[in-house]
Design a protein around this motif. Sequence first.
Motif, PDB file in Angstrom:
ATOM      1  N   UNK A   1      -0.026  11.331   3.538  1.00 50.66           N
ATOM      2  CA  UNK A   1       0.377  10.082   4.243  1.00 50.66           C
ATOM      3  C   UNK A   1       0.490   9.783   2.867  1.00 50.66           C
ATOM      4  N   UNK A   2       1.514   8.201   3.150  1.00 57.40           N
ATOM      5  CA  UNK A   2       2.175   7.475   2.066  1.00 57.40           C
ATOM      6  C   UNK A   2       1.173   6.337   1.546  1.00 57.40           C
ATOM      7  N   UNK A   3       0.056   6.372   2.120  1.00 53.07           N
ATOM      8  CA  UNK A   3      -1.038   5.446   1.940  1.00 53.07           C
ATOM      9  C   UNK A   3      -1.556   5.707   0.740  1.00 53.07           C
TER      10      UNK A   3
ATOM     11  N   UNK B   1       3.096  14.035  -0.742  1.00 54.91           N
ATOM     12  CA  UNK B   1       3.312  13.730   0.778  1.00 54.91           C
ATOM     13  C   UNK B   1       2.206  15.344   0.747  1.00 54.91           C
TER      14      UNK B   1
ATOM     15  N   UNK C   1       6.518   4.559  -1.372  1.00 49.82           N
ATOM     16  CA  UNK C   1       7.564   4.640  -0.793  1.00 49.82           C
ATOM     17  C   UNK C   1       7.938   2.767  -1.356  1.00 49.82           C
TER      18      UNK C   1
ATOM     19  N   UNK D   1       0.763  -0.471  -0.276  1.00 55.32           N
ATOM     20  CA  UNK D   1       0.023   0.053  -0.086  1.00 55.32           C
ATOM     21  C   UNK D   1       0.951   1.813   0.354  1.00 55.32           C
ATOM     22  N   UNK D   2       1.968   1.163   0.600  1.00 53.85           N
ATOM     23  CA  UNK D   2       2.667   2.447   0.854  1.00 53.85           C
ATOM     24  C   UNK D   2       3.705   2.836  -0.331  1.00 53.85           C
TER      25      UNK D   2
ATOM     26  N   UNK E   1      -5.189   5.848   1.093  1.00 57.09           N
ATOM     27  CA  UNK E   1      -5.972   8.010   1.292  1.00 57.09           C
ATOM     28  C   UNK E   1      -6.030   8.762   0.390  1.00 57.09           C
TER      29      UNK E   1
END
Lengths: 187, 116
Positions: free
Chosen positions: B105-107, B100, B25, B22-23, B110
């Motif tokens: 967020x990185x999600x 960001x 990065x 999900x991230x 979201x």
Amino acid sequence: MLLMIFLLIFMNIGAIIAIETKYLLSSVISIGAVGFGVSIMFLLLGAPDLAITQVVVEILILIILIRGTIRLDNTAIEKYRDTFAMVASLIFFGLFLTFAYVAFKALPEFGHPLMRVSREYLQHGVERTGATNIVMSVVLDYRAYDTLGEATVLFTSIVGAFVVLRSQGRKKVGEEDTTQVGIPGDF
Amino acid sequence: MIVYLLTTFLFVLGLYCLVAKKNIIKKIIGVITMEYAANLFLILVGYKARGIAPILTKGASKTEFVTKSVDPLPQALVLTAIVIGLGTIALMVALCIRLYERYGTFDMSEIRRLRG
């Protein structure tokens, strides 16, 4: 040969740690270990130019990723796990590995390349281009247009990153122009 | 053969990271892993057993050089591919930094609520 297999297993373990670890900083450092493993592999495979380039690029990637992660957010995202996506992708990638195994049987055996085009380069490269390093004679002479295209791609990506990252954005509606462009004077 | 399979496994690990995480990065890290595996695979295909680097040294005989040298063509193509990979990764990280700043967020789940 045995050293190469050990290095590849090391790189696979490094990649698994980079994927599954909680914190982004340790993930970035693990991917650095994989990159330096790739560099040593290039050195073992008789490609010293690539090894040098890989070390430089690896250090730059580490710097860029640490700038992107550490200053912002170093935590893991564990609100929920998407089990369906995980299981489906694992099944699909198992199939991918199986088909890759079948396809590799058609490739020439490891250590015995075909080299139909490269034999020409190796035989006449020094007289025709004047470069003793045959890799450089291919990059800068035989396939120079290819290199020119790659330089264009690199330039485009740098311009894209610059446009995305510049601090001054678009001006708001109703905001006055602050910089004058064009020819100065009364027209 | 086992060398090819291990390299493919590295590629598959990167693909799994790109699809299932999900991230963002982490997704970039998956792309980097795939890039390394693809470059390494091309060089492995061009390797000659007990080969030497394709650089003609002083006093070396030409026929021995031609028979013993590894394949220079994939090396030349991968050399530019490595540098291009750096450029694309820099662009991806730049986009992540902007995302960001906008969403905090990185999600990936979201960041769904995209606006014009």
